[in-house]
Design an enzyme around this catalytic site. Structure first.
Site, short mmCIF file in Angstrom:
data_model
loop_
_atom_site.label_atom_id
_atom_site.label_comp_id
_atom_site.label_asym_id
_atom_site.label_seq_id
_atom_site.Cartn_x
_atom_site.Cartn_y
_atom_site.Cartn_z
N ASP A 607 39.24 40.12 37.64
CA ASP A 607 38.88 41.38 38.26
C ASP A 607 37.60 41.14 39.08
O ASP A 607 36.55 40.79 38.51
CB ASP A 607 38.65 42.44 37.19
CG ASP A 607 38.41 43.84 37.76
OD1 ASP A 607 38.01 43.93 38.94
OD2 ASP A 607 38.60 44.82 37.02
N HIS A 608 37.70 41.34 40.39
CA HIS A 608 36.57 40.98 41.26
C HIS A 608 35.42 41.99 41.20
O HIS A 608 34.38 41.78 41.83
CB HIS A 608 37.04 40.83 42.71
CG HIS A 608 36.24 39.85 43.50
ND1 HIS A 608 34.92 39.59 43.26
CD2 HIS A 608 36.59 39.04 44.54
CE1 HIS A 608 34.48 38.68 44.11
NE2 HIS A 608 35.47 38.31 44.90
N ARG A 609 35.58 43.07 40.45
CA ARG A 609 34.48 44.03 40.35
C ARG A 609 33.38 43.52 39.43
O ARG A 609 32.21 43.47 39.85
CB ARG A 609 35.02 45.39 39.89
CG ARG A 609 35.86 46.07 40.96
CD ARG A 609 36.60 47.29 40.43
NE ARG A 609 37.62 46.94 39.44
CZ ARG A 609 38.51 47.81 38.94
NH1 ARG A 609 38.46 49.08 39.33
NH2 ARG A 609 39.41 47.42 38.07
#
Length: 635
Positions: A607-609
């Site tokens: 998850d790139h967040r």
């Protein structure tokens, strides 16, 4: 918020734990809260009493905590939480009674949401929080149009709540037939919930299945009647009419009143003076007979489809089998067996020999008349194997299906099972997650050697890989974190719980090895064997497959060289493992400057967040160093 029921008294039901779940899914939900409904804790339960709330309004609920004790018609049972939250509002207080399926409390996701949840109330109705259900309000009452039950002893079987999000269930199959005796603990039916298929046992008094209200393939709301059990076999006819009135279908015709026969759809078969086939007993190809009658018929070779039943609804009894045996006319014959429709067969033209060219040549070489050989090929053609058989040779076994063989392929739409629907929903839930992938090749010679060393001790490859991954995650806690939309922010998990994907028939599930960084490989191996056994038998508890903080999926055993995985909901990382392969690489110490090593390609989906590319790259570098020099994993 998900809850499970822990029995503190006599066990009421043995049910496999449902597979997969939705977050904030107990009862009906809104954007801020979960509505907790009174669960059906047994198949006969209509209402439950809250013995005691173990939490107060405003208290934090942690996974695994018991929050209330519920009294059903069988025992007192605890409700346990399986996710964190805050108890916002108690709707049914201590000592109060609520009908199955009615709301008993509201739960907020965070403390800041309590006021909004209370104002929103049940299903968004603010009045529901100020007027909690009371016993008089929630106890089911007989409506004016409801049929009057007969004056006999009987027990209704209700659709149980098999998961925290279940509002209705589908009857997959009935294990017993109307008229069959049933005892406490006997398997009764299989129900499909929104999570999985589960077997439901009868835990009431001994009796007879009088009538099935919800047939196979049909659905019913939780808490609604699905069948009726008679205490006395003689009361079955009266209860059949009552069940028909409940289901809205016409009552069965009395046995002493003949019904008008339907016109035949085809030419009538020759009647036998000594045999009568009962339409009721064999409707849909199903034989309705008592277990003892079936056993006796099997022992003496009686075809039950040729026996007339004299029991309720044409049920075949022991006396019917004995009478049929004495008549000596129930052995199935070719004239009595109905012929099944078949496809038209191809017939060769006059003078044409139905044989393959190779078979003809082989027969001619051995001076055999091809017309005298019986063909076993398609359309009765003589094959090479037929000729060899005629010559006394043993035909070679076919290793592969020949091109001309007919293959029956499935067609049409098959509805998803409960597990397949859950997997589908979970996969769709992550489509909006911004992800990225990073891959790396790891040399596996030392790791494989270590595995061969510990394998005799019962350590599985999954356990050894899990230990290596957990040690790498320990050095990079961001890989164990997840996105928290409520803050918004990064949710760091204090525990390293590794979820490993296991393929099942018709789905998959992710058993979790908890505290993987703190346990030895031997402990992980023993625990993994137990979890896999539970997964295959459908008996995993929710906390055993819903508490993962980091996921692993492995397709290397199927010969897959590399792949990437879909990120599961609620996690920040999933690691995909390919298979090992031999690769020639440069080596300055080798004579020819080359050597052969085993390599495995791994890919993380993140998850790139909360997680960035550098985080994933550093994690894979640490994982590679651990797996390429893994001796300390078993110390």
């Amino acid at each position: 918020i998900l809850f499970t029921v822990v029995c503190t008294s006599k066990a009421f039901q043995r049910l496999p734990t449902p597979n997969y779940r939705q977050r904030w899914g107990y009862g009906r939900t809104t954007s801020l809260n979960a509505q907790i409904d009174m669960p059906a804790l047994s198949s006969t339960m209509k209402e439950g009493r809250v013995v005691e709330w173990l939490k107060n309004e405003g208290d934090t609920i942690e996974s695994g905590e018991a929050i209330a004790t519920i009294e059903s018609d069988k025992a007192d049972m605890d409700l346990e939480a399986f996710e964190d939250g805050v108890l916002a509002k108690i709707l049914v207080g201590d000592g109060e009674v609520a009908a199955v399926g009615s709301p008993i409390a509201l739960v907020a996701e965070t403390a800041s949401d309590i006021d909004a949840v209370v104002a929103q109330g049940v299903g968004g109705d603010t009045e529901s929080t100020t007027n909690p259900p009371t016993k008089s309000e929630t106890t089911p009452t007989t409506t004016q149009g409801e049929p009057t039950p007969p004056d006999v002893e009987f027990e209704s079987v209700f659709m149980p709540a098999l998961s925290s999000t279940m509002t209705e269930g589908k009857v997959v199959s009935w294990d017993i037939s109307p008229g069959d005796p049933i005892s406490s603990g006997d398997p009764m039916l299989t129900v499909e919930s929104d999570k999985a298929d589960m077997e439901v046992e009868h835990l009431g008094d001994d009796g007879y299945l009088a009538s099935i209200i919800v047939p196979e393939g049909s659905s019913a709301p939780v808490g609604s009647p699905v069948a009726i059990i008679a205490t006395n076999e003689a009361d079955i006819p009266a209860l059949e009419a009552y069940a028909a009135a409940l289901s809205g279908s016409p009552p069965p015709a009395p046995a002493n009143e003949p019904t008008e026969p339907e016109p035949p759809k085809s030419s009538p078969a020759t009647k036998s003076d000594t045999l009568t086939v009962t339409k009721k007993g064999n409707e849909g190809g199903r034989i309705v007979a008592s277990p003892l009658a079936k056993k006796m018929a099997s022992e003496i070779g009686i075809d039950l489809s040729m026996v007339k039943g004299t029991g309720p609804e044409g049920r075949i009894t022991v006396s019917d089998v004995e009478a049929a045996s004495n008549s000596g006319s129930t052995s199935p014959t070719s004239s009595q067996k109905p012929s099944s429709p078949s496809k038209s067969k191809w017939t060769p033209a006059p003078g044409v020999i139905a044989a393959t060219p190779t078979a003809k040549a082989l027969a001619k070489k051995n001076k055999l008349d091809i017309k005298d050989i019986e063909g076993t090929g398609n359309f009765g053609r003589v094959t090479v194997d037929d000729v060899k058989k005629a010559l006394g040779e043993k035909p070679a076994k076919k290793s592969k299906q020949s091109v001309g063989d007919s293959v029956s392929l499935p067609s049409g739409v098959v509805p998803y099972s409960g597990m397949q629907r859950a997997v589908s929903n979970n996969m769709e839930a992550t489509l909006s997650t911004p992800i990225f992938r990073v891959s790396r090749t790891i040399e596996m010679d030392n790791f494989n050697a270590l595995y061969q060393k510990v394998k005799p001790n019962g350590v599985t490859l999954s356990a050894l890989i899990t230990k290596a991954v957990a040690m790498a995650v320990e050095k990079h806690p961001i890989m164990n974190a997840a996105h928290d939309a409520s803050a918004p922010g990064i949710k760091y998990n204090p525990e390293i719980n590794i979820a490993n994907a296991v393929a099942l028939d018709g789905g998959l599930i992710t058993p979790v090895l908890k505290y993987a960084n703190e346990k030895s490989v031997q402990e992980l191996g023993d625990e993994w064997k137990e979890l896999v056994g539970k997964a295959k038998s459908g008996t995993l508890k929710p906390d055993e497959f819903q508490s993962g903080t980091f996921a692993i999926t492995n397709l290397g055993m199927f010969g897959v060289s590399a792949f990437d995985a879909i990120l599961p909901p609620g996690t920040g990382t999933i690691l995909a493992l390919g298979g090992t392969k031999q690769v020639v690489v440069p080596d300055n110490k080798a004579v020819l400057g080359l050597k052969t090593v085993s390599q495995m390609e791994v890919t993380v989906t993140c998850d790139h967040r909360p997680i960035y590319g550098s985080d994933a790259a550093l994690f894979l570098k640490t994982l590679a160093s651990i797996m390429e020099d893994p001796a300390f994993l078993v110390k």
